[in-house]
Design a protein around this motif. Sequence first.
Motif, short mmCIF file in Angstrom:
data_model
loop_
_atom_site.label_atom_id
_atom_site.label_comp_id
_atom_site.label_asym_id
_atom_site.label_seq_id
_atom_site.Cartn_x
_atom_site.Cartn_y
_atom_site.Cartn_z
N ALA A 199 0.83 -1.20 0.00
CA ALA A 199 0.00 0.00 0.00
C ALA A 199 0.86 1.25 0.00
O ALA A 199 0.55 2.24 -0.66
CB ALA A 199 -0.93 -0.01 1.20
N SER A 200 1.96 1.21 0.73
CA SER A 200 2.91 2.32 0.74
C SER A 200 3.44 2.57 -0.67
O SER A 200 3.59 3.72 -1.10
CB SER A 200 4.06 2.00 1.70
N ALA A 201 3.70 1.50 -1.41
CA ALA A 201 4.17 1.64 -2.80
C ALA A 201 3.10 2.26 -3.68
O ALA A 201 3.41 2.89 -4.69
CB ALA A 201 4.58 0.28 -3.35
N GLY A 202 1.83 2.09 -3.32
CA GLY A 202 0.75 2.74 -4.07
C GLY A 202 0.78 4.25 -3.93
O GLY A 202 0.30 4.96 -4.80
N LEU A 203 1.36 4.75 -2.83
CA LEU A 203 1.51 6.19 -2.64
C LEU A 203 2.80 6.70 -3.29
O LEU A 203 2.82 7.77 -3.87
CB LEU A 203 1.53 6.52 -1.14
N ASN A 204 3.88 5.95 -3.13
CA ASN A 204 5.17 6.31 -3.71
C ASN A 204 5.92 5.02 -3.99
O ASN A 204 6.26 4.29 -3.05
CB ASN A 204 5.96 7.22 -2.78
N ALA A 205 6.22 4.75 -5.23
CA ALA A 205 6.79 3.47 -5.63
C ALA A 205 8.16 3.20 -5.02
O ALA A 205 8.52 2.05 -4.77
CB ALA A 205 6.90 3.40 -7.15
N TYR A 206 8.93 4.24 -4.76
CA TYR A 206 10.34 4.04 -4.42
C TYR A 206 10.63 4.05 -2.93
O TYR A 206 11.63 3.50 -2.49
CB TYR A 206 11.19 5.09 -5.14
N ILE A 207 9.77 4.67 -2.12
CA ILE A 207 10.04 4.75 -0.68
C ILE A 207 10.11 3.37 -0.03
O ILE A 207 11.07 3.09 0.69
CB ILE A 207 9.01 5.67 0.01
N PRO A 208 9.15 2.46 -0.24
CA PRO A 208 9.27 1.17 0.43
C PRO A 208 10.43 0.32 -0.08
O PRO A 208 11.09 -0.39 0.69
CB PRO A 208 7.92 0.49 0.21
N LEU A 209 10.71 0.39 -1.38
CA LEU A 209 11.85 -0.36 -1.92
C LEU A 209 13.15 0.16 -1.32
O LEU A 209 14.00 -0.62 -0.85
CB LEU A 209 11.91 -0.23 -3.45
N LEU A 210 13.32 1.47 -1.31
CA LEU A 210 14.52 2.07 -0.74
C LEU A 210 14.59 1.82 0.76
O LEU A 210 15.65 1.51 1.30
CB LEU A 210 14.53 3.58 -1.03
N GLY A 211 13.44 1.92 1.42
CA GLY A 211 13.40 1.67 2.87
C GLY A 211 13.84 0.25 3.22
O GLY A 211 14.65 0.05 4.12
N LEU A 212 13.31 -0.73 2.51
CA LEU A 212 13.71 -2.12 2.77
C LEU A 212 15.20 -2.32 2.52
O LEU A 212 15.90 -2.97 3.31
CB LEU A 212 12.92 -3.09 1.90
N GLY A 213 15.70 -1.76 1.42
CA GLY A 213 17.11 -1.89 1.09
C GLY A 213 18.01 -1.26 2.14
O GLY A 213 18.99 -1.86 2.58
N LEU A 214 17.68 -0.04 2.55
CA LEU A 214 18.49 0.66 3.55
C LEU A 214 18.43 -0.03 4.91
O LEU A 214 19.46 -0.19 5.58
CB LEU A 214 18.03 2.11 3.68
N LEU A 215 17.23 -0.43 5.32
CA LEU A 215 17.09 -1.10 6.62
C LEU A 215 17.83 -2.43 6.64
O LEU A 215 18.43 -2.81 7.64
CB LEU A 215 15.61 -1.31 6.96
N SER A 216 17.82 -3.14 5.53
CA SER A 216 18.53 -4.41 5.45
C SER A 216 20.04 -4.22 5.44
O SER A 216 20.77 -4.96 6.08
CB SER A 216 18.09 -5.18 4.20
N ARG A 217 20.49 -3.20 4.72
CA ARG A 217 21.94 -3.00 4.58
C ARG A 217 22.58 -2.40 5.82
O ARG A 217 23.69 -2.77 6.20
CB ARG A 217 22.22 -2.09 3.38
N PHE A 218 21.88 -1.44 6.47
CA PHE A 218 22.52 -0.67 7.53
C PHE A 218 22.00 -0.96 8.94
O PHE A 218 22.53 -0.39 9.90
CB PHE A 218 22.38 0.83 7.25
N THR A 219 20.97 -1.79 9.08
CA THR A 219 20.46 -2.10 10.42
C THR A 219 20.20 -3.60 10.53
O THR A 219 20.27 -4.33 9.55
CB THR A 219 19.12 -1.36 10.70
#
Length: 200
Positions: free
Chosen positions: A12-32
């Motif tokens: 649903a978040s991607a329905g508002l902005n396609a890139y925020i959840p993809l970037l969020g998952l990537g950053l959270l996985s890489r740095f936390t």
Amino acid sequence: MLELVTGATLAASAGLNAYIPLLGLGLLSRFTGVVQLPEGWLWLENGWALGILGVLLAVEVLVDKVPALDTINDVLQTVVRPASGGMVFAAGAASDTVAVADPAAFITSAQLWPFLLGVGIALIPHVLKAVARPILNTLTAGAGAAIASFFEDLGAVVLTLLAVVVPLLALALLVLVIVLLVRRLRRAVRERAAQRAQAA
């Protein structure tokens, strides 16, 4: 069960902005340690992928705040947002997160249905946004575009973070966001009808 809530909220978040959840998952996985992506989705934390997603996000954020361009962007994003929703549903539901330590086997399998479910979920807020935005632009002479876009982006960020950390709270917020989008659309339609009646 929580993995489905996580995936649905990310979609649903991607329905508002396609890139925020993809970037969020990537950053959270890489740095936390908050998210551990499954093997098939590790490319999201790659530096190149994060850089490309960051550039696409910057373009989306700027274009979405300009009246008329936001409507064109919504048309183009009709393919991108649902695809992103499918990807984040599949990746997020199959990830180990703070809330989900052991995703169900049917989520982590290579079946197509998690992707398709994410596509369908992402379409709901995308369609509401795409329909409401031209009406809002007309009623506010374009002044409402930047404000609406800011709150949509903020909602996507909050939904992404909460989906990973507190999925049930994210689900409650998601329902609230959809209700608010529907109310905004109804109000905009009524105001536009009233303006047409006054002009006639």
